[in-house]
Design a protein around this motif. Sequence first.
Motif, PDB file in Angstrom:
ATOM      1  N   VAL A 152       0.849  -1.189   0.000  1.00  0.00           N
ATOM      2  CA  VAL A 152       0.000   0.000   0.000  1.00  0.00           C
ATOM      3  C   VAL A 152       0.886   1.241   0.000  1.00  0.00           C
ATOM      4  O   VAL A 152       1.834   1.340   0.773  1.00  0.00           O
ATOM      5  CB  VAL A 152      -0.935   0.021   1.228  1.00  0.00           C
ATOM      6  CG1 VAL A 152      -1.715   1.322   1.299  1.00  0.00           C
ATOM      7  CG2 VAL A 152      -1.885  -1.177   1.181  1.00  0.00           C
ATOM      8  N   VAL A 153       0.554   2.177  -0.891  1.00  0.00           N
ATOM      9  CA  VAL A 153       1.283   3.443  -1.001  1.00  0.00           C
ATOM     10  C   VAL A 153       0.256   4.564  -0.958  1.00  0.00           C
ATOM     11  O   VAL A 153      -0.751   4.512  -1.669  1.00  0.00           O
ATOM     12  CB  VAL A 153       2.072   3.511  -2.330  1.00  0.00           C
ATOM     13  CG1 VAL A 153       2.748   4.869  -2.487  1.00  0.00           C
ATOM     14  CG2 VAL A 153       3.077   2.383  -2.429  1.00  0.00           C
ATOM     15  N   VAL A 154       0.502   5.565  -0.107  1.00  0.00           N
ATOM     16  CA  VAL A 154      -0.361   6.742  -0.073  1.00  0.00           C
ATOM     17  C   VAL A 154       0.459   7.923  -0.572  1.00  0.00           C
ATOM     18  O   VAL A 154       1.506   8.239  -0.011  1.00  0.00           O
ATOM     19  CB  VAL A 154      -0.911   7.013   1.343  1.00  0.00           C
ATOM     20  CG1 VAL A 154      -1.758   8.278   1.357  1.00  0.00           C
ATOM     21  CG2 VAL A 154      -1.730   5.821   1.829  1.00  0.00           C
ATOM     22  N   ASP A 155       0.001   8.524  -1.665  1.00  0.00           N
ATOM     23  CA  ASP A 155       0.673   9.676  -2.268  1.00  0.00           C
ATOM     24  C   ASP A 155      -0.111  10.934  -1.974  1.00  0.00           C
ATOM     25  O   ASP A 155      -1.346  10.914  -1.959  1.00  0.00           O
ATOM     26  CB  ASP A 155       0.742   9.532  -3.792  1.00  0.00           C
ATOM     27  CG  ASP A 155       1.675   8.445  -4.250  1.00  0.00           C
ATOM     28  OD1 ASP A 155       2.615   8.118  -3.508  1.00  0.00           O
ATOM     29  OD2 ASP A 155       1.460   7.936  -5.367  1.00  0.00           O
ATOM     30  N   ALA A 156       0.619  12.027  -1.777  1.00  0.00           N
ATOM     31  CA  ALA A 156       0.018  13.346  -1.620  1.00  0.00           C
ATOM     32  C   ALA A 156       1.070  14.367  -2.030  1.00  0.00           C
ATOM     33  O   ALA A 156       2.270  14.094  -1.946  1.00  0.00           O
ATOM     34  CB  ALA A 156      -0.418  13.578  -0.180  1.00  0.00           C
ATOM     35  N   PRO A 157       0.638  15.531  -2.469  1.00  0.00           N
ATOM     36  CA  PRO A 157       1.636  16.552  -2.808  1.00  0.00           C
ATOM     37  C   PRO A 157       2.433  16.947  -1.571  1.00  0.00           C
ATOM     38  O   PRO A 157       1.916  16.922  -0.456  1.00  0.00           O
ATOM     39  CB  PRO A 157       0.795  17.739  -3.300  1.00  0.00           C
ATOM     40  CG  PRO A 157      -0.606  17.282  -3.362  1.00  0.00           C
ATOM     41  CD  PRO A 157      -0.726  15.993  -2.649  1.00  0.00           C
ATOM     42  N   SER A 158       3.703  17.326  -1.784  1.00  0.00           N
ATOM     43  CA  SER A 158       4.511  17.737  -0.636  1.00  0.00           C
ATOM     44  C   SER A 158       5.123  19.125  -0.812  1.00  0.00           C
ATOM     45  O   SER A 158       5.340  19.813   0.164  1.00  0.00           O
ATOM     46  CB  SER A 158       5.612  16.708  -0.368  1.00  0.00           C
ATOM     47  OG  SER A 158       6.416  16.533  -1.513  1.00  0.00           O
ATOM     48  N   HIS A 159       5.432  19.538  -2.010  1.00  0.00           N
ATOM     49  CA  HIS A 159       6.064  20.844  -2.250  1.00  0.00           C
ATOM     50  C   HIS A 159       5.436  21.510  -3.462  1.00  0.00           C
ATOM     51  O   HIS A 159       5.911  21.290  -4.574  1.00  0.00           O
ATOM     52  CB  HIS A 159       7.568  20.695  -2.443  1.00  0.00           C
ATOM     53  CG  HIS A 159       8.263  20.071  -1.289  1.00  0.00           C
ATOM     54  ND1 HIS A 159       8.403  20.692  -0.076  1.00  0.00           N
ATOM     55  CD2 HIS A 159       8.841  18.858  -1.153  1.00  0.00           C
ATOM     56  CE1 HIS A 159       9.057  19.893   0.746  1.00  0.00           C
ATOM     57  NE2 HIS A 159       9.321  18.786   0.120  1.00  0.00           N
ATOM     58  N   PRO A 160       4.382  22.241  -3.358  1.00  0.00           N
ATOM     59  CA  PRO A 160       3.654  22.587  -2.135  1.00  0.00           C
ATOM     60  C   PRO A 160       2.655  21.491  -1.766  1.00  0.00           C
ATOM     61  O   PRO A 160       2.207  20.732  -2.619  1.00  0.00           O
ATOM     62  CB  PRO A 160       2.918  23.873  -2.514  1.00  0.00           C
ATOM     63  CG  PRO A 160       2.656  23.723  -3.984  1.00  0.00           C
ATOM     64  CD  PRO A 160       3.856  22.967  -4.528  1.00  0.00           C
ATOM     65  N   LYS A 161       2.304  21.465  -0.506  1.00  0.00           N
ATOM     66  CA  LYS A 161       1.341  20.485   0.013  1.00  0.00           C
ATOM     67  C   LYS A 161      -0.093  20.898  -0.322  1.00  0.00           C
ATOM     68  O   LYS A 161      -0.950  20.064  -0.549  1.00  0.00           O
ATOM     69  CB  LYS A 161       1.518  20.375   1.532  1.00  0.00           C
ATOM     70  CG  LYS A 161       0.689  19.312   2.189  1.00  0.00           C
ATOM     71  CD  LYS A 161       1.029  19.213   3.681  1.00  0.00           C
ATOM     72  CE  LYS A 161       0.181  18.192   4.387  1.00  0.00           C
ATOM     73  NZ  LYS A 161       0.483  18.123   5.830  1.00  0.00           N
ATOM     74  N   TYR A 162      -0.344  22.226  -0.345  1.00  0.00           N
ATOM     75  CA  TYR A 162      -1.695  22.749  -0.587  1.00  0.00           C
ATOM     76  C   TYR A 162      -1.672  23.734  -1.747  1.00  0.00           C
ATOM     77  O   TYR A 162      -0.647  24.355  -2.029  1.00  0.00           O
ATOM     78  CB  TYR A 162      -2.224  23.460   0.675  1.00  0.00           C
ATOM     79  CG  TYR A 162      -2.208  22.573   1.887  1.00  0.00           C
ATOM     80  CD1 TYR A 162      -3.008  21.442   1.950  1.00  0.00           C
ATOM     81  CD2 TYR A 162      -1.385  22.860   2.976  1.00  0.00           C
ATOM     82  CE1 TYR A 162      -2.998  20.618   3.056  1.00  0.00           C
ATOM     83  CE2 TYR A 162      -1.369  22.045   4.094  1.00  0.00           C
ATOM     84  CZ  TYR A 162      -2.180  20.919   4.125  1.00  0.00           C
ATOM     85  OH  TYR A 162      -2.166  20.095   5.214  1.00  0.00           O
ATOM     86  N   PHE A 163      -2.819  23.868  -2.403  1.00  0.00           N
ATOM     87  CA  PHE A 163      -2.968  24.758  -3.544  1.00  0.00           C
ATOM     88  C   PHE A 163      -4.153  25.687  -3.297  1.00  0.00           C
ATOM     89  O   PHE A 163      -5.146  25.274  -2.701  1.00  0.00           O
ATOM     90  CB  PHE A 163      -3.230  23.937  -4.813  1.00  0.00           C
ATOM     91  CG  PHE A 163      -2.188  22.880  -5.044  1.00  0.00           C
ATOM     92  CD1 PHE A 163      -1.029  23.183  -5.729  1.00  0.00           C
ATOM     93  CD2 PHE A 163      -2.354  21.592  -4.549  1.00  0.00           C
ATOM     94  CE1 PHE A 163      -0.052  22.213  -5.924  1.00  0.00           C
ATOM     95  CE2 PHE A 163      -1.390  20.622  -4.742  1.00  0.00           C
ATOM     96  CZ  PHE A 163      -0.229  20.933  -5.436  1.00  0.00           C
ATOM     97  N   PRO A 164      -4.082  26.931  -3.757  1.00  0.00           N
ATOM     98  CA  PRO A 164      -5.208  27.850  -3.549  1.00  0.00           C
ATOM     99  C   PRO A 164      -6.428  27.413  -4.354  1.00  0.00           C
ATOM    100  O   PRO A 164      -6.303  26.921  -5.469  1.00  0.00           O
ATOM    101  CB  PRO A 164      -4.693  29.201  -4.034  1.00  0.00           C
ATOM    102  CG  PRO A 164      -3.411  28.940  -4.721  1.00  0.00           C
ATOM    103  CD  PRO A 164      -2.956  27.555  -4.430  1.00  0.00           C
ATOM    104  N   THR A 165      -7.590  27.580  -3.772  1.00  0.00           N
ATOM    105  CA  THR A 165      -8.837  27.309  -4.485  1.00  0.00           C
ATOM    106  C   THR A 165      -9.179  28.525  -5.330  1.00  0.00           C
ATOM    107  O   THR A 165      -8.587  29.595  -5.183  1.00  0.00           O
ATOM    108  CB  THR A 165      -9.994  27.053  -3.493  1.00  0.00           C
ATOM    109  OG1 THR A 165     -10.196  28.240  -2.726  1.00  0.00           O
ATOM    110  CG2 THR A 165      -9.716  25.870  -2.591  1.00  0.00           C
ATOM    111  N   MET A 166     -10.132  28.378  -6.218  1.00  0.00           N
ATOM    112  CA  MET A 166     -10.588  29.524  -7.021  1.00  0.00           C
ATOM    113  C   MET A 166     -11.109  30.619  -6.104  1.00  0.00           C
ATOM    114  O   MET A 166     -10.935  31.800  -6.367  1.00  0.00           O
ATOM    115  CB  MET A 166     -11.673  29.096  -8.011  1.00  0.00           C
ATOM    116  CG  MET A 166     -11.147  28.203  -9.121  1.00  0.00           C
ATOM    117  SD  MET A 166      -9.821  28.944 -10.081  1.00  0.00           S
ATOM    118  CE  MET A 166     -10.719  30.187 -10.970  1.00  0.00           C
TER     119      MET A 166
END
Length: 176
Positions: A152-166
């Motif tokens: 099992v592998v869980v991927d998520a963004p790290s750099h950047p971790k979050y992105f601005p919404t509209m």
Amino acid sequence: MSAHVPRTEFAGFVADLSVVSTNRTSFPPHHKIPFSAVYYHTGLAIPYVATVELSEEGIPVPASGMFQLTVFNPEKKPIKTFLVHYDLEDMAPCMKTFMRHKTFVRNSTSRVLRYCAHLRFTSSRKGGIFLYKNLLLIFPPCVPDDNEVQEVVVDAPSHPKYFPTMQSRRIHFQKK
């Protein structure tokens, strides 16, 4: 997938979603969402692909916890349960991110993707966290063999971790 690959759509699947907060003080209700899955006649081990549409408001979730998604086939038998630990405590208002929970099966020569769940999270102006838009799923037509070695592998963004919404972009431009 290509429009030329033969496919069949099957209705009657159900996604059962639940979340438990890390400190176990919050237990939002289960959400049972019916969906259809498309079976691609490719001869590969992962022919089902599905999009599970969520309500327009999304599903509120604690800032950190464990997300559980159980996929049921049309006969109401569980196919797969995804357990995803997440921590979005540092997510600022009006941001978004995603996580992918992938299960691979190893054989003597390769690693094959067997299951995948793509989860999208967003935060409101007031900082509430929501599972939103839809869940994207990939899964085989049968339960795994007991002899299969799963990874099992869980991927998520790290750099950047979050992105601005509209929404955050509109607020930014209104300030200028």
